[in-house]
Motif scaffolding. Sequence first.
Motif, short mmCIF file in Angstrom:
data_model
loop_
_atom_site.label_atom_id
_atom_site.label_comp_id
_atom_site.label_asym_id
_atom_site.label_seq_id
_atom_site.Cartn_x
_atom_site.Cartn_y
_atom_site.Cartn_z
N VAL A 135 -1.36 6.91 11.72
CA VAL A 135 -1.93 5.58 11.31
C VAL A 135 -1.60 5.11 9.84
O VAL A 135 -1.14 4.02 9.78
CB VAL A 135 -3.54 5.62 11.58
N CYS A 136 -1.55 6.08 8.96
CA CYS A 136 -1.25 5.46 7.51
C CYS A 136 0.26 5.41 7.52
O CYS A 136 0.57 4.22 6.73
CB CYS A 136 -1.54 6.55 6.53
N GLN A 137 1.19 5.93 8.21
CA GLN A 137 2.50 5.86 8.11
C GLN A 137 2.96 4.39 8.68
O GLN A 137 3.91 3.77 8.10
CB GLN A 137 3.29 6.91 8.93
N TRP A 138 2.28 4.31 9.86
CA TRP A 138 2.37 2.82 10.44
C TRP A 138 2.10 1.75 9.73
O TRP A 138 2.54 0.68 9.57
CB TRP A 138 1.81 2.97 11.86
N CYS A 139 0.95 1.99 9.09
CA CYS A 139 0.40 0.87 8.20
C CYS A 139 1.07 0.57 7.15
O CYS A 139 1.49 -0.48 6.68
CB CYS A 139 -0.90 1.01 7.77
N GLU A 140 1.84 1.67 6.56
CA GLU A 140 2.89 1.31 5.43
C GLU A 140 3.99 0.62 6.01
O GLU A 140 4.61 -0.47 5.25
CB GLU A 140 3.26 2.77 4.82
N GLN A 141 4.73 0.93 7.23
CA GLN A 141 5.88 0.48 7.49
C GLN A 141 5.49 -0.94 8.05
O GLN A 141 6.27 -2.08 7.72
CB GLN A 141 6.20 1.12 8.72
N GLU A 142 4.14 -1.32 8.42
CA GLU A 142 3.84 -2.69 8.63
C GLU A 142 3.28 -3.69 7.51
O GLU A 142 2.90 -4.75 7.76
CB GLU A 142 2.94 -2.85 9.73
N ASN A 143 3.39 -3.27 6.53
CA ASN A 143 2.76 -3.87 5.12
C ASN A 143 1.22 -4.10 5.30
O ASN A 143 0.91 -5.17 4.94
CB ASN A 143 3.54 -5.03 4.90
N VAL A 144 0.52 -3.18 6.00
CA VAL A 144 -0.83 -3.46 6.15
C VAL A 144 -1.61 -2.75 4.97
O VAL A 144 -1.03 -1.74 4.59
CB VAL A 144 -1.32 -2.65 7.27
N SER A 145 -2.40 -3.34 4.36
CA SER A 145 -2.77 -2.87 2.95
C SER A 145 -3.66 -1.55 2.68
O SER A 145 -3.62 -0.79 2.14
CB SER A 145 -3.89 -4.13 2.42
N SER A 146 -4.52 -1.59 3.98
CA SER A 146 -5.26 -0.25 3.91
C SER A 146 -5.88 -0.05 5.25
O SER A 146 -5.58 -0.75 6.21
CB SER A 146 -6.47 -0.82 3.11
N VAL A 147 -6.30 1.30 5.38
CA VAL A 147 -6.93 1.83 6.62
C VAL A 147 -8.53 2.16 6.51
O VAL A 147 -8.83 2.88 5.19
CB VAL A 147 -6.15 3.17 7.04
N HIS A 148 -9.24 1.68 7.09
CA HIS A 148 -10.89 2.14 6.95
C HIS A 148 -11.51 2.52 8.07
O HIS A 148 -11.45 2.03 9.31
CB HIS A 148 -11.30 0.89 6.65
N VAL A 149 -11.74 3.91 8.07
CA VAL A 149 -12.57 4.62 9.28
C VAL A 149 -14.05 4.43 9.07
O VAL A 149 -14.46 5.00 8.33
CB VAL A 149 -12.05 5.88 9.40
N LEU A 150 -14.42 3.62 9.80
CA LEU A 150 -16.07 3.37 9.60
C LEU A 150 -16.84 4.01 10.54
O LEU A 150 -16.74 4.36 11.78
CB LEU A 150 -16.14 1.61 10.13
N PHE A 151 -17.95 4.49 9.84
CA PHE A 151 -19.03 5.14 10.58
C PHE A 151 -18.50 6.20 11.39
O PHE A 151 -18.70 6.46 12.54
CB PHE A 151 -19.93 4.25 11.65
N ALA A 152 -17.93 7.21 10.56
CA ALA A 152 -17.22 8.47 11.08
C ALA A 152 -17.89 9.55 11.38
O ALA A 152 -19.30 9.56 10.77
CB ALA A 152 -15.95 8.76 10.29
N SER A 153 -17.48 10.30 12.16
CA SER A 153 -18.45 11.61 12.73
C SER A 153 -17.82 12.73 11.67
O SER A 153 -16.99 12.46 10.95
CB SER A 153 -17.85 12.36 14.12
#
Length: 419
Positions: A135-153
Amino acid sequence: MAEAAIIARVLPCVQDVGAEAWNRLLAQQSHPTPFMRHEYLAALESSGSATPRTGWTPRFMTLWQGDTLVAACPLYLKSHSYGEYVFDWAWASAYEQHGVPYYPKAVIAVPFTPVPGSRLLARDAAARALLVQAVCQWCEQENVSSVHVLFASDDDVLTSVQQDLMLRHTVQFHWKNEPPAPAAAQGEAATDGQTPRYRDFDHFLASLSQDKRKKIRQERRRVADAGVTFRWSRGASISASDWDFFYRCYERTYLEHGNPPYLTRDFFARMATHMPEAWLLFVGERDGRPVASSLIAISADESSTTGQNGSNSGSESGSELVAYGRYWGALERVDCLHFEACYYQPLQWCIAHGAVRFEGGAQGEHKMARALLPVQATSAHWLAHPAFAEAVQRFLDREGAGVESYLGDLQARSPFKAA
């Protein structure tokens, strides 16, 4: 023969993942909920509720070993921060002030659903780690600013920490069908090693301090004196007309606050068709007319009861039945009606049917007066920009200390009788 390599595929919609494979993977997790089922996520898309038009562009990250799905998560590209319940508006503002785009960002979450549970579906810890990395690698490649895993287990949190994501804590309020020790000793002893449960609503009230007990009785009396009575329906027994009435109430609640509802009528139609066992509807009536409703979700259980009108048709055989407070609305003003529809009726049902927990959702200290106690909910965050990541980590350190202090203060204000 060597094992097949694990391949990452980003898919544009959950329908591109087989429902059987997705749900099988979900069932293997430590904290599955109905909201992560394939049917639920598909309904959000197909109904127009979570789509690019509403600011939720789906991108499902999947890991495959041959034809086997070994890990997956719902990934949405967001053009805003609405419908998440973990508030990062200040982060977006800081980015904007420095001329750095914050949107699109990526959230690994169930849209509009602040219910803790498994988000990173994986066959084992190693696959879960690979999923976060992908997920983080793909977001870097796509110029996505950040990743947020919400209400995680807890499993998601552990993996996120191991992958250097930052943690953020918030507070929710949950009720447990578990009398405190003094109440349990008054005739509700555990049997066969099981946790004691409340016998009925009066037993629950007896466990509370006098002021809380008196307040709840007064609030329930006001609703009864106004001539409002309640009935409930579960699953396939919820009629089409009741679904229609519920949606009128739900829509009105949002419109009264100046916003259109997040979920469409078609979404609930799909729930009635594809996930009926996950829903429990309470309808308040006065003079034979429906005037209010509340809809709660329940964890799927093979032994669903079909009773009506709040009657106790026997306990569920499953020991982990969980209820989730979700939506409500009213067409008439009645004092304390919200508390009756959203708390007292669901809690009474939970007690009668052996549910172990009722999750009251995000925010609301007023829930403590109804014996919903504070619990910590956690999200995990990755920011691509190093300087902003450092600044956010400092913010989270300060905020975390405040949340810990707040949680301690709340826990000291127990609604139960002193031992």
